[in-house]
Structure formats: structure tokens, C-alpha cells
Design a protein around this motif. Structure first.
Motif, PDB file in Angstrom:
ATOM      1  N   LEU A   1       4.673  10.556  11.121  1.00  0.00           N
ATOM      2  CA  LEU A   1       4.222  10.165   9.789  1.00  0.00           C
ATOM      3  C   LEU A   1       3.190  11.150   9.267  1.00  0.00           C
ATOM      4  CD1 LEU A   1       4.401   8.108   7.567  1.00  0.00           C
ATOM      5  CD2 LEU A   1       2.720   6.711   8.741  1.00  0.00           C
TER       6      LEU A   1
ATOM      7  N   ALA B   1       0.831   6.898  -6.739  1.00  0.00           N
ATOM      8  CA  ALA B   1      -0.213   7.895  -6.960  1.00  0.00           C
ATOM      9  C   ALA B   1       0.376   9.298  -6.923  1.00  0.00           C
ATOM     10  CB  ALA B   1      -1.303   7.739  -5.899  1.00  0.00           C
ATOM     11  N   LEU B   2       1.260   9.550  -5.964  1.00  0.00           N
ATOM     12  CA  LEU B   2       1.865  10.880  -5.864  1.00  0.00           C
ATOM     13  C   LEU B   2       2.691  11.203  -7.101  1.00  0.00           C
ATOM     14  CD1 LEU B   2       2.989  10.925  -2.141  1.00  0.00           C
ATOM     15  CD2 LEU B   2       1.094  12.158  -3.172  1.00  0.00           C
TER      16      LEU B   2
ATOM     17  N   LEU C   1       9.168   4.182   8.602  1.00  0.00           N
ATOM     18  CA  LEU C   1       8.667   4.979   7.491  1.00  0.00           C
ATOM     19  C   LEU C   1       8.707   6.465   7.841  1.00  0.00           C
ATOM     20  CD1 LEU C   1       7.164   5.302   4.816  1.00  0.00           C
ATOM     21  CD2 LEU C   1       5.047   4.966   6.064  1.00  0.00           C
ATOM     22  N   ALA C   2       8.226   6.806   9.048  1.00  0.00           N
ATOM     23  CA  ALA C   2       8.198   8.213   9.440  1.00  0.00           C
ATOM     24  C   ALA C   2       9.614   8.786   9.486  1.00  0.00           C
ATOM     25  CB  ALA C   2       7.518   8.352  10.801  1.00  0.00           C
TER      26      ALA C   2
ATOM     27  N   GLY D   1      10.992   9.144   5.954  1.00  0.00           N
ATOM     28  CA  GLY D   1      10.355  10.254   5.257  1.00  0.00           C
ATOM     29  C   GLY D   1      10.849  11.601   5.760  1.00  0.00           C
TER      30      GLY D   1
ATOM     31  N   PHE E   1       7.993   6.867   0.384  1.00  0.00           N
ATOM     32  CA  PHE E   1       6.956   5.830   0.423  1.00  0.00           C
ATOM     33  C   PHE E   1       7.342   4.632  -0.426  1.00  0.00           C
ATOM     34  CE2 PHE E   1       4.131   7.650   3.136  1.00  0.00           C
ATOM     35  CZ  PHE E   1       3.621   8.872   2.750  1.00  0.00           C
TER      36      PHE E   1
ATOM     37  N   LEU F   1      -7.029   8.821  -2.540  1.00  0.00           N
ATOM     38  CA  LEU F   1      -5.945   9.624  -3.108  1.00  0.00           C
ATOM     39  C   LEU F   1      -5.954   9.552  -4.631  1.00  0.00           C
ATOM     40  CD1 LEU F   1      -3.451  11.295  -2.431  1.00  0.00           C
ATOM     41  CD2 LEU F   1      -2.120   9.216  -2.484  1.00  0.00           C
ATOM     42  N   LEU F   2      -6.074   8.342  -5.161  1.00  0.00           N
ATOM     43  CA  LEU F   2      -6.059   8.180  -6.610  1.00  0.00           C
ATOM     44  C   LEU F   2      -7.221   8.917  -7.265  1.00  0.00           C
ATOM     45  CD1 LEU F   2      -5.131   4.452  -7.260  1.00  0.00           C
ATOM     46  CD2 LEU F   2      -3.995   6.436  -8.178  1.00  0.00           C
TER      47      LEU F   2
ATOM     48  N   TYR G   1       0.835  -1.203   0.000  1.00  0.00           N
ATOM     49  CA  TYR G   1       0.000   0.000   0.000  1.00  0.00           C
ATOM     50  C   TYR G   1       0.871   1.255   0.000  1.00  0.00           C
ATOM     51  CZ  TYR G   1      -3.844  -3.118   1.313  1.00  0.00           C
ATOM     52  OH  TYR G   1      -4.772  -4.110   1.356  1.00  0.00           O
ATOM     53  N   LEU G   2       2.028   1.180   0.675  1.00  0.00           N
ATOM     54  CA  LEU G   2       2.941   2.320   0.661  1.00  0.00           C
ATOM     55  C   LEU G   2       3.403   2.600  -0.764  1.00  0.00           C
ATOM     56  CD1 LEU G   2       5.229   1.727   3.735  1.00  0.00           C
ATOM     57  CD2 LEU G   2       3.565   3.535   3.405  1.00  0.00           C
TER      58      LEU G   2
ATOM     59  N   LEU H   1       1.898   1.876  -3.468  1.00  0.00           N
ATOM     60  CA  LEU H   1       0.775   2.417  -4.245  1.00  0.00           C
ATOM     61  C   LEU H   1       0.586   3.905  -3.976  1.00  0.00           C
ATOM     62  CD1 LEU H   1      -1.200   1.310  -6.135  1.00  0.00           C
ATOM     63  CD2 LEU H   1      -2.660   0.674  -4.255  1.00  0.00           C
ATOM     64  N   THR H   2       0.695   4.301  -2.712  1.00  0.00           N
ATOM     65  CA  THR H   2       0.576   5.722  -2.391  1.00  0.00           C
ATOM     66  C   THR H   2       1.651   6.522  -3.101  1.00  0.00           C
ATOM     67  OG1 THR H   2      -0.180   5.029  -0.217  1.00  0.00           O
ATOM     68  CG2 THR H   2       0.374   7.332  -0.478  1.00  0.00           C
TER      69      THR H   2
ATOM     70  N   ALA I   1       8.625  12.840  -0.658  1.00  0.00           N
ATOM     71  CA  ALA I   1       7.682  11.984   0.066  1.00  0.00           C
ATOM     72  C   ALA I   1       7.385  10.727  -0.752  1.00  0.00           C
ATOM     73  CB  ALA I   1       6.389  12.747   0.358  1.00  0.00           C
TER      74      ALA I   1
ATOM     75  N   VAL J   1       4.911  13.871   7.680  1.00  0.00           N
ATOM     76  CA  VAL J   1       5.387  13.521   6.331  1.00  0.00           C
ATOM     77  C   VAL J   1       4.253  13.653   5.334  1.00  0.00           C
ATOM     78  CG1 VAL J   1       6.291  11.668   4.899  1.00  0.00           C
ATOM     79  CG2 VAL J   1       7.175  11.995   7.187  1.00  0.00           C
TER      80      VAL J   1
END
Lengths: 600, 251, 114
Positions: free
Chosen positions: B17, A182-183, A588-589, A592, A215, C43-44, A175-176, A178-179, A211, B20
């Protein structure tokens, strides 16, 4: 053979569908034969692609939707030697582990073969593709097959817990990714890696790009089992059937690192290039932490499969450093190290599978002395320990040398001492197992601290057999010898250096994919000759330490106060999925925030 | 870690997070104004080149059709994995492990549910077939229609019993149907190569009328294959789940 | 207001992660995973949406009129399938866990440690 790029994905998938359709009608032998045939054909196709890509990156547009004016509509495969080589290696390991499983499982559902073929298809597509979302789709195919294969032994409660931990953490990683995709899509309005890279290069990198980088990289690093995303690997390996552990440790985790390298060099390098020094620090820090944590945990395990899993984590730390130094020698070193490590680690897992097959257990204390009559497994373990220490001419030593060389170029020559530590301690752990199980030295109760209750590993096989069939020890011996001798392969080092320098050239890659401009292979760089005695020295040190641990009570007593603080580290690996996800969030935090605030 | 320690560790990390996310997302253009050149180019090309009026299906099965092949096989693989996970215990014979929650109570069947389900079955089947075959004209397609089709046998289970469900959808037939659907995608792709193009290149005639049932070349064929695979897959998954959970209550 | 969809996506992600971390029931954990997945859908779709434009179905509107981004919707379709498969697998595992251990609480499954 214009359509060759399609084959490594289509052959195993079609065979999997066939096996699933006929699963009740086919006897196991026929299903095994069919899957071996499909795997061999896939490996042959990947090898053919490897040869074809040596001179020029092979680009294939699916559906005929090729690029126009630097913009793409469809999905492309962009096959270069490192990708095709990894695909071929995955095929080879799958073939050998299927051979092993022929005699290993007493009763295998035909679905097992279909799942393994789907796994291979996922890995092949993953390494060959040039499209970001296609990479994600094959990543998920690989993961879905892996989750299924991991949970195969459902008679055993711990098998389910390991699979749950594996599935939950890796799914969050997906999922990370995928995010991040998307960005990046929002910024570049493209999904083709080459096009994304060229588009990102036009504007300076801002917080969005950083970012997205964080991700995507963290998502793939979860698969690569790098600290602090590494907790799932040991659990999954402890419970997955042994032939599948070969694939997990041999190629699957390396795929995560391959994705990070590929995505950085084609998508992010044009825009993040000015921040390379910061990136190097970040990746080296992560890699060093992984090497150290993996090594320490490795030595403190009693379950042989968990021990091997932690040694994989430790070696992945070194490979992360190799990739994270972001230069040609480092990447080439990691590629060669992958080959050597995959073969040696795979053979060690097969060896532990032989132990499980004969004695129904992989607990080191329970196995004490019971390996005396299993000479092939013993040979595999001793040679495997030598391989992990990195003796010449194994793939690990050649990869090590290149990585140390690249560290020297960057100015972090001290890294080699950390890698010596990691190699030494993992080799010592395997050596200790070999000496206690196959030679019977030391006393059965002698054991370092480790508060884990005795684990009962329900065997994947019905009962302890009294002979090891040749189809089980032959692949193991072949793999360990292959891993040890791969350094003699002609042209391996210059070819890999050439391939790595092509891999890291984003503009040439983009020109080839988007405009069709043929690539020119650059000449390999000057290489220093290897120092062959280093690996031998590490092996000797490892042997001395592990023998002292096994034989001398005084040594163990004197080391105890040193070990006490490491208990906390051990307790962190609790088996609770909530802990793992908490660490994932933290990692992750941190990653990032470091990316956003230091990339100035 | 103790439960409290885990919670506070997580909350601290989550705050970082969130920072971020905030920093990253605030650099996006406002929602509704993100320039989408890829989408615009696709929209411009879909009707003239392919006679397809549903751009999403065109992207799914034609322009990015290879992704969908992978996705279809992800579904296929997972259903296989679910079947494998549920089945192993049965093949080794019961009695290896006792069912530790065997005293689950199943609510008794009600007439209202039965009648509604029976009335819904033909409507569901019709609607599912409509969705699958009209994917290239209006929103729909193999995946959506396949899932709707898969609910029809389940309605039969609600209306009747597990035995009746099994008679309508015997496991072997469903498994074979699913595998044929999956393999059909690859066969169609290979057929495109045989016709002289790339894998999954849309070389069949596109249909004279824009937005008709025969528009889109290979897309209607792929829709049928995917519909078969998805409906077969979900029915198989439900069969496997129900067999594991309902066996003691079988009549 | 224009950044609200992104804020919702981030919130869903964090809430889902919280749910997974502190979950005491494996089925609840699976649902929290799908909450995390929903964040990527939001988001998408927010990224693909264009204010004032219709859906990309050219049956009712004239071909060639500017429409919303269809690629993002196709990506979402793939994601939904991927999510369904993972949740199905995890729920199958949860069923088996319950049969073996009588509990769905991750902290009570302590077969693997260290």
C-alpha cells in the motif's frame, strides 16, 4: 413542481427532527404513523422524479449557484431514471419494513423511527446527487444512521461486536473515499462529477488518476461488501434488528455498487476508457471470488440471518460482475436484479423475523420442525428459495439474463456457470432451512461441519408470541410475490436498457449538467428472448442437493472430504476487527497496484 | 488468525500500500503549488456578491450549503444513535446485566479545578456566542462556536456536580433545542423556495456594509441555527455519557 | 521538501491502519481511526495551500487579493464533524462493550465466529 428534487431528502430529515424533538411526548403509534407518512411522501416524491427524469435528466442547482462556462461553483442534483428508481425502491423497502416493525418490536424508542428516516434521507440524497463530495456526505449520513440502527439491541453482547466491526470497516472505507476525492480535487480543481470527468479527459490518465480510482472504488466496494472487504456484512446482519436487515441487504449494499458505477461512468470513463479490457478483468475476478466465497459460506451457516447475509454477498458478486462488464446490458441487468433481489431477500429476512418473533431463535437446528404452524413464513421461505434460484419471471432471472447476455458480448460466456453455482447454492441453503424448519424433515442433530459454538440470539422481542400479526406476514408475502413477478412489469426491460445507455454516456451527462443541453434517449438495443426453464432447472438442482443433505447420511459422509479444505475459509471469518482491516489493506493494496501497473 | 499472523500479513500488505501511495502522490504537484481554480473563483466572488469576508464560511453555508445541511444531520443522527445506545439499557430497568466494571474510582474534586471552571464559564459563553455570530466576518461559524458553547455546561459539571449540570441543561430542553436547530436549516431553505429561488438560495438583503453582522443574507441565520444544533447535540451527548457512567455516584 | 506533507499524510494513514489492525483495546482503536482521518486532513490542507498567500479572510486584506483555497478548508470542516460523530458512536459502543464483557480487547470478544 420546480423544487421536487429537494423533497426526497428534506421530507425525511424534517420528520426525523420533529420526531426527535417530540420523542418523549408522542406515543409510539403516533410516531409510527408520522414516520410511515413521511416515508410514503418520500417514495412518492422519488417516483415523481423517476417519471420526470425518463425524458430528460433533471438538474437542480442548490443555492442557485448554477454552472457558467462549463465550470461550477455550487452543488447539483443530477437525477436520471436509475438513480431516482433506486431512491424510490429504498423508500418502498423502508415503508414495508416500518410496517413490519409496528408489531415486531415490543417497545420501540421513537428515536428508532427518527434514525430510520435519517437513513432513508441519506439513501435518497446519495442516489440523486451529481456532486462528488455531496455523495460522500450522504454516504456518511447513511452510514451513521446504519451504525446506530445496527447497535439497537444493546442487551446482547454480540450485538455490540457486530456493530463495532461494521462501524470500523465502513469508516475506513469512507476515509479511503475522502483520500481519493482529495487527489481528484488536486488534479481537476472541481467537485462536480460532470466537470471532473470533462477535465480529466483533457490529459491522459496517469498514476494519480489511477490511485484515486483505486481509493474511491475500494472505499465504495467496502460498503458493497465485495471480497475481500465483505467480512463485516455477516456480522452486522446477524445482530441488526430484522426490519433493518431488510434495508441493509435490499438497498444499502447495492448503493455501494451504484456509487462505483456512477463515479466510473461520469468521472473516469472519459480518461480511463482505453483501459476497459483491464478493468473488466479486474472487476470480473473480484465478482467471481465474491460469488464463490459468499455461496460457500452461505451454505455452511446455522444462523439463518448470517446465512441470508452471505447469500447477499454472493448475489452482490453477480451484481459486481454486471456492473464490472461495463456495458449497457450488464448495467441494466444489475439494476433489474437489484429490484428482484431486494424484494426477495427482504421478504426472507422478514420471514426470519417472524420466526424470531414466535420462537426466540434463528438457529436452524434449534428451530427444527418448530415452523410447522407458521404457514405464511414457510410460504415466504419456499418462494424465496425459488426467487434466489432465479426462476422466471422474477427480477433475478431477468437481471441474470441480461448479465449473461452482456458477458457473451464481452466474450466471457463461462461466467454464467459461476452464476448458476451461486444461485444454486444460495437457493439450496434457503431450501434446506425451509425444509428443516417448516416441514421438520431430517433429524435435528444432522448438520454439516461448522465449528461455531451455539449462538444465542437474544430476541429483539420480549418473549415468544403465539400468533403472527397480519402486519408482519403481509409485507413479507407481498415482497416475495413482487420480487417473483416483477418480470411481468410492462416496459421494464426496454426502459432500463434505455436508462442504462444514458447512464453510461458521460459526454451527454456533462452537457446536460454543465450546459443544460437536453438529452436524447436512444432506442433500446435488440434483446434476446429469455430462456425461462433455466431458473427452474437451478431450483430443481438446489432442491435435490439440499434434500440429499438433509435426508441422506450417506450423502453427507461422502461429501465430507470435499468440505474439509473449506474449513480454512470458514476460520478466516473470525469476528475479529483486526483481521477484517488486515484483509481490507491487502485488498486495497492489490487493487491499487493492479490499477497502476496494468493500465498502460 | 493468530496475532502474529495478522501483524505480518498486515505489514506485507502495508508495504504494498505504501508503494501505491508513493506512486500516486508523487504525481501530485508539489505542496503549495497545486493550481486551485475553484478556490480562486470562490475568493473572487465572495465579497462582491455576498458581502462576506470569511470565504470559508461562505463556502460552507452559502455556496456549498447543502453539504453542510447533510453534515449537520450527520451530527444530529449520531447523537441520536449515541442516546439510543446508552438509553436502552436504562429503560429496561437496571439489573438485566451487571456492570462488570463498577469499581471505577473517580478522583476527588479539587478547589483549583472548581475555581478555574467557574471563572471560565462566562468567558466561554461569551466567546462561543461571539464565534457563532461573527462567522461571516472572521474565522468561526455555527460549528466552531457551537462546540465552544457546549463546553460551558461541562465546565459547570467540573465546578460542581452532575446534578447541577443536569439542572442547567435538562435533557428534554437540550434535545428540543437541538432538534429546533436542525429543523431551522431546512425551514430557512424552504423559506428561500417560498421567496422564489432555489433551495438555500441566498435571497435576503446582503447588508450594506461588507463584513458586518448583518452581511451575507441567510448566512447569519443559518449560523445561529447550526450553533444551536451543535451546542445542543454535544451537551446531549455528554449528558447521556455522564448519566450512564455517573449514576451510581449521584448524591 | 515540497512533498513532505504528502509523505506525512501517507505515513499517518499507514500507521493508523497498523494501530487498528493490531489494537488490543477498543478505545485505542477509536483513536487510531482518528489518526487515519488526520491523514486526509493533512492531504487536503497541503493540496489547498498556496505558498506565500494569506488566509482567505478579507477583513484585514483587500478583497480580491489572491488567497489560499477556502473550499478545501470547508471540506475539512465537514470531515471533522463526520469524524467526531463516528468516534462518538464507537466510543459509546466501547462503553457498552466494557459494561457487558468487562474487557475492551477485540480478541476476547468472540461471540460471533464463522
Amino acid at each position: 413542481m420546480q423544487y421536487a428534487p429537494v423533497l426526497p431528502v428534506v421530507i425525511p430529515l424534517f420528520a426525523a427532527a420533529l420526531l426527535a424533538a417530540l420523542s418523549k411526548l408522542l406515543p409510539q403509534r403516533v410516531a409510527l404513523g408520522l414516520s410511515l407518512l413521511a416515508t410514503a411522501a418520500t417514495t412518492a416524491a422519488s417516483t415523481f422524479l423517476l417519471r420526470a427524469s425518463l425524458s430528460n435528466t433533471v438538474v437542480y442547482w442548490f443555492g442557485g449557484w448554477s454552472a457558467h462556462g462549463g465550470k461550477t461553483l455550487g452543488i447539483s442534483f443530477a437525477i436520471d431514471p436509475i438513480g431516482a428508481g433506486l431512491a424510490a425502491f429504498a423508500g418502498l423497502l423502508t415503508f414495508l419494513s416500518l410496517l413490519f416493525s409496528a408489531k415486531y418490536f415490543d417497545a420501540a424508542d421513537n428515536y428508532f423511527y427518527a434514525l430510520t428516516l435519517a437513513f432513508l434521507a441519506g439513501m435518497s440524497g446519495f442516489t440523486l446527487t451529481g456532486d462528488m463530495f455531496n455523495l460522500f456526505v450522504f454516504f456518511e449520513l447513511m452510514s451513521a444512521a446504519a451504525f446506530g440502527l445496527c447497535g439497537l439491541k444493546t442487551e446482547d453482547p454480540s450485538s455490540l461486536q457486530g456493530s463495532v466491526n461494521f462501524a470500523v470497516t465502513n469508516t475506513i472505507g469512507a476515509y479511503l473515499v475522502l483520500t481519493g476525492i482529495a487527489l481528484l480535487y488536486a488534479r481537476t480543481s472541481a467537485l462536480n462529477m460532470a466537470q471532473m470527468g470533462q477535465t480529466l479527459a483533457r490529459t491522459p490518465a496517469d498514476k494519480l488518476v489511477m490511485a484515486a480510482f483505486a481509493f474511491i472504488v475500494c472505499g465504495y466496494l467496502v460498503k458493497a461488501a465485495v471480497v475481500p472487504f465483505h467480512f463485516w456484512l455477516a456480522d452486522a446482519h446477524a445482530v441488526a434488528p430484522t426490519p433493518i436487515c431488510v434495508l441493509f441487504s435490499g438497498v444499502m449494499v447495492e448503493m455501494g455498487l451504484y456509487a462505483v458505477a456512477r463515479i466510473y461512468w461520469t468521472v473516469f470513463d472519459p480518461s480511463l476508457h482505453p483501459f476497459l479490457p483491464h478493468l473488466r478483468i479486474l472487476f470480473v475476478a473480484v465478482g467471481v471470488a465474491t460469488m464463490v466465497v459468499g455461496g460457500i459460506e452461505c451454505y455452511s451457516q446455522r444462523n439463518i440471518k448470517r446465512l441470508l447475509a452471505f447469500s447477499t454477498i454472493s448475489h452482490m458478486g453477480l451484481m459486481t460482475v454486471g456492473v464490472g462488464l461495463f456495458n449497457v446490458a450488464g448495467l441494466a441487468g444489475t439494476a433489474i436484479y437489484t429490484l428482484g433481489h431486494g424484494l426477495v431477500k427482504g421478504s426472507l429476512f422478514l420471514g426470519s423475523g417472524i420466526l424470531l418473533h414466535r420462537t426466540k431463535t434463528v438457529d436452524e437446528s434449534e428451530l427444527h420442525g418448530r415452523g410447522r404452524r407458521m404457514k405464511w413464513a414457510g410460504i415466504v421461505f419456499f418462494l424465496g428459495a425459488a426467487g434466489l434460484a432465479g426462476i422466471f419471471p422474477s427480477g433475478l432471472s431477468m437481471g441474470d439474463d441480461l448479465i449473461h447476455e452482456s458477458a457473451k458480448q464481452i466474450g466471457v460466456e463461462w461466467l454464467k456457470w459461476v452464476s448458476f453455482f451461486a444461485a444454486g447454492i444460495t437457493a439450496a441453503a434457503v431450501f434446506r432451512v425451509a425444509v428443516r424448519v417448516f416441514l421438520g424433515w431430517g433429524s435435528p442433530a444432522s448438520h454439516q461441519r461448522g465449528a461455531a459454538p451455539k449462538e444465542k440470539e437474544k430476541p429483539e422481542t420480549e418473549s415468544g408470541h403465539d400468533r403472527t400479526p397480519v402486519w408482519m406476514w403481509a409485507p413479507a408475502v407481498a415482497m416475495v410475490l413482487g420480487g417473483l413477478l416483477i418480470g411481468f412489469a410492462p416496459g421494464l426491460k426496454p426502459g432500463t436498457l434505455r436508462a442504462a445507455s444514458r447512464f453510461e454516456d458521460a459526454n451527454t451527462y456533462a452537457a446536460r449538467v454543465l450546459q443544460g443541453t437536453p438529452v436524447h434517449s436512444s432506442a433500446p438495443e435488440e434483446e434476446k428472448t429469455q430462456e425461462p426453464w433455466v431458473g427452474l432447472f437451478i431450483l430443481a438442482a438446489a432442491a435435490i442437493i439440499s434434500l440429499a443433505n438433509v435426508k441422506s447420511k450417506g450423502f453427507r459422509e461422502s461429501v465430507k472430504p470435499l468440505i474439509a479444505p473449506l474449513r480454512a475459509l470458514h476460520r478466516l471469518h473470525s469476528g475479529h476487527v483486526g483481521d477484517y482491516v488486515a484483509f481490507l489493506t491487502f485488498g486495497l493494496a492489490a487493487f491499487g497496484l493492479v490499477c497502476i501497473f496494468t493500465f498502460r | 488468525m493468530t496475532r502474529a499472523a495478522r501483524k505480518y500479513f498486515f505489514l506485507a500488505s502495508a508495504i504494498l500500500l505504501a508503494a501505491v501511495f508513493w506512486l500516486g502522490y508523487s504525481a501530485l504537484p508539489p505542496a503549495g503549488h497545486v493550481p486551485g481554480h475553484y478556490g480562486d473563483r470562490v475568493n473572487a466572488v465572495v465579497v462582491p456578491l455576498r458581502h462576506i469576508t470569511d470565504a470559508v464560511t461562505a463556502v460552507n453555508f452559502d455556496i456549498r450549503g447543502f453539504d453542510t445541511l447533510g453534515e449537520e444531520f450527520i451530527l444530529f443522527t449520531s447523537i441520536m444513535a449515541v442516546a439510543l445506545l446508552m438509553r436502552r439499557r436504562k429503560e429496561r430497568g437496571g439489573g438485566d446485566h451487571e456492570d462488570k466494571a463498577g469499581n471505577r474510582r473517580v478522583p476527588p474534586p479539587s478547589d483549583a479545578v472548581r475555581i478555574t471552571a467557574v471563572l471560565l464559564v462566562p468567558a466561554t459563553v461569551l466567546f462561543g456566542i461571539y464565534m457563532v455570530t461573527h462567522g461571516q466576518i472572521t474565522p468561526g461559524g455555527g460549528f466552531q462556536g457551537g462546540v465552544i458553547l457546549a463546553t460551558a455546561p461541562v465546565l459547570l459539571y467540573l465546578a460542581g456536580s452532575f446534578g447541577q449540570f443536569r439542572k442547567v441543561a435538562p435533557m428534554r430542553m437540550v434535545a428540543i433545542g437541538e432538534a429546533i436547530g436542525a429543523a431551522a436549516y431546512i425551514v430557512i431553505g424552504g423559506g428561500c423556495i417560498a421567496m422564489g429561488g432555489n433551495f438555500l438560495q441566498n435571497l435576503l438583503p446582503m447588508g450594506k456594509v461588507v463584513g458586518s453582522l448583518t452581511a451575507g443574507g441567510i448566512v447569519p441565520l443559518i449560523d445561529l441555527g447550526v450553533g444551536l444544533e451543535v451546542s445542543g447535540g454535544f451537551v446531549l451527548a455528554l449528558l447521556v455519557y455522564l448519566e450512564e457512567l455517573v449514576e451510581e455516584k449521584e448524591e | 521538501m515540497n512533498y513532505l506533507p504528502y509523505a506525512v499524510a501517507a505515513w499517518l494513514f499507514l500507521v493508523g491502519l497498523y494501530g487498528v489492525t493490531t489494537s488490543r483495546n477498543l478505545v485505542h482503536l477509536c483513536i487510531c481511526l482518528s489518526v487515519i482521518q488526520s491523514s486526509s486532513y493533512v492531504l487536503l490542507l497541503a493540496i489547498g495551500y498556496r505558498t506565500g498567500r494569506p488566509a482567505p479572510i478579507f477583513k484585514d486584506i483587500k478583497p480580491g487579493t489572491p488567497a489560499v483555497d477556502p473550499v478545501v478548508q470547508a471540506l475539512m470542516l465537514t470531515d471533522i464533524v463526520v469524524e467526531v460523530t463516528v468516534i462518538a458512536l464507537l466510543l459509546a459502543l466501547a462503553v457498552q462493550v466494557h459494561k457487558r464483557n468487562g474487557t475492551l480487547d477485540p480478541s476476547r470478544l468472540n461471540e460471533i465466529k464463522g
